[in-house]
Design an enzyme around this catalytic site. Sequence first.
Site, PDB file in Angstrom:
ATOM      1  N   ASN A  54      -9.039 -15.260 -27.774  1.00 14.20           N
ATOM      2  CA  ASN A  54      -9.698 -16.657 -28.375  1.00 14.20           C
ATOM      3  C   ASN A  54      -9.057 -17.729 -28.407  1.00 14.20           C
ATOM      4  OD1 ASN A  54     -12.044 -17.938 -29.241  1.00 14.20           O
ATOM      5  ND2 ASN A  54     -12.514 -16.172 -30.823  1.00 14.20           N
ATOM      6  N   GLU A  79     -20.920 -12.863 -14.564  1.00 11.76           N
ATOM      7  CA  GLU A  79     -20.674 -11.436 -13.771  1.00 11.76           C
ATOM      8  C   GLU A  79     -20.466 -10.466 -14.903  1.00 11.76           C
ATOM      9  OE1 GLU A  79     -16.938 -12.048 -11.459  1.00 11.76           O
ATOM     10  OE2 GLU A  79     -17.847 -13.929 -10.437  1.00 11.76           O
ATOM     11  N   ASP A 134     -23.844 -21.401 -34.371  1.00 12.44           N
ATOM     12  CA  ASP A 134     -22.810 -20.318 -33.957  1.00 12.44           C
ATOM     13  C   ASP A 134     -23.161 -18.843 -33.936  1.00 12.44           C
ATOM     14  OD1 ASP A 134     -21.324 -22.714 -34.016  1.00 12.44           O
ATOM     15  OD2 ASP A 134     -19.888 -22.200 -35.151  1.00 12.44           O
ATOM     16  N   TYR A 144     -12.401 -30.945 -35.982  1.00 12.89           N
ATOM     17  CA  TYR A 144     -12.071 -29.917 -37.069  1.00 12.89           C
ATOM     18  C   TYR A 144     -11.069 -30.828 -38.336  1.00 12.89           C
ATOM     19  CZ  TYR A 144     -12.974 -26.243 -33.871  1.00 12.89           C
ATOM     20  OH  TYR A 144     -13.787 -25.505 -33.059  1.00 12.89           O
ATOM     21  N   ASN A 187     -18.646 -15.214 -37.570  1.00 14.61           N
ATOM     22  CA  ASN A 187     -19.795 -14.611 -36.770  1.00 14.61           C
ATOM     23  C   ASN A 187     -19.784 -13.204 -36.330  1.00 14.61           C
ATOM     24  OD1 ASN A 187     -20.130 -17.516 -36.493  1.00 14.61           O
ATOM     25  ND2 ASN A 187     -19.146 -17.843 -34.529  1.00 14.61           N
ATOM     26  N   ALA A 243     -20.562 -17.120 -28.148  1.00 14.78           N
ATOM     27  CA  ALA A 243     -20.952 -15.991 -27.157  1.00 14.78           C
ATOM     28  C   ALA A 243     -19.924 -15.108 -27.067  1.00 14.78           C
ATOM     29  CB  ALA A 243     -21.258 -16.920 -25.846  1.00 14.78           C
ATOM     30  N   ASP A 247     -18.062 -14.235 -29.418  1.00 11.50           N
ATOM     31  CA  ASP A 247     -17.786 -13.669 -30.877  1.00 11.50           C
ATOM     32  C   ASP A 247     -19.063 -12.349 -30.651  1.00 11.50           C
ATOM     33  OD1 ASP A 247     -16.103 -15.364 -31.624  1.00 11.50           O
ATOM     34  OD2 ASP A 247     -17.570 -16.803 -32.383  1.00 11.50           O
ATOM     35  N   GLY A 279     -16.598 -20.091 -37.914  1.00 17.11           N
ATOM     36  CA  GLY A 279     -15.530 -19.378 -37.610  1.00 17.11           C
ATOM     37  C   GLY A 279     -15.720 -18.181 -36.764  1.00 17.11           C
ATOM     38  N   GLY A 318     -18.466 -14.176 -18.117  1.00 16.77           N
ATOM     39  CA  GLY A 318     -19.742 -15.002 -17.921  1.00 16.77           C
ATOM     40  C   GLY A 318     -21.098 -14.047 -17.267  1.00 16.77           C
TER      41      GLY A 318
END
Length: 314
Positions: free
Chosen positions: A166, A230, A296, A104, A38, A258, A260, A34, A228
Amino acid sequence: MTDVVLVGEPMGLFSATEYGSLKDAKEFNKSIAGAEFNVGIGLARLKHSVEYVTKVGQDPIGEFIVEEIEKENIGSDFISYSDTYQTGLMLKSKVSEGDPVTAYYRKSSAFTTLSKENIAGIDFSKVKLLHVTGIPPAVSETVREAIIYLMKKAKEAGTIITFDPNLRPSLWNSTEEMIEVLNGLASYADVVLPGVSEGKMLTGIDDIEGMSQYYLNLGAEAVIVKSGEEGAYITEKGKETLNVKGFKVSHVVDTVGAGDGFAVGIIHARLEGLSWEEAATYANAIGALQVQHPGDNEGLPTKEELEAYIKANK
């Protein structure tokens, strides 16, 4: 006073213990999945007080989730229960690099029945910050109404609102609906945290400065775009966009979580009264730590670990 209120769906996560396809996996480890969970773990490890708004079933997985939430020092005062619907589940394959395959089982889960009535008692005059992602409003109409209700209440109380789109296109009826709803939610936010590709999809604008200005025009105080390697691009009203470089990662183990972790860094810095540039540095660092660990949230650091990583790698 509570530092942060989060709202989202924690699911029972069963992660394969051997490499290979998910259909061939025979053994799994049980944990919790979730995005908001996180973020809650990350903030709690950084010594912030956190309350989690959610709804689970009165079943073994729901019981497990609530116990784990409390073990992680996340508050459970705003958790409600369904005696009719079950807690959602997620399966995840094991990979040596890149993104794992996931499956899921959350349709008609207990969380999809979360409503305004379940959350009416939250007093935002005693909450510093509300963090919302674009995942909950996709799962049902009642949850969407509850999210809008929460954001309006927080806005009226002067509570800071951070919003991470997200994107989960597969959860929405259409791309058009997703764009309309999420941009509507972003209009309540003080800080918007899109990834580059998310910003392009939601605004129809290719360049970072343009998509950032789109959300500033909706009312945001700051827009911080994840990019990312950058790093992060920060845009505030009346100021030029600033790029804060990311941290070099030699080997990416698992990219899940990542974003989160990035949100954790932004929220942590905001609560500490730091600048947006410092916030982006923390966010980049936590994101880099997270992708170097399986799972996670295993890479989410304590304050001491975070400061040490930044000092060693800046």
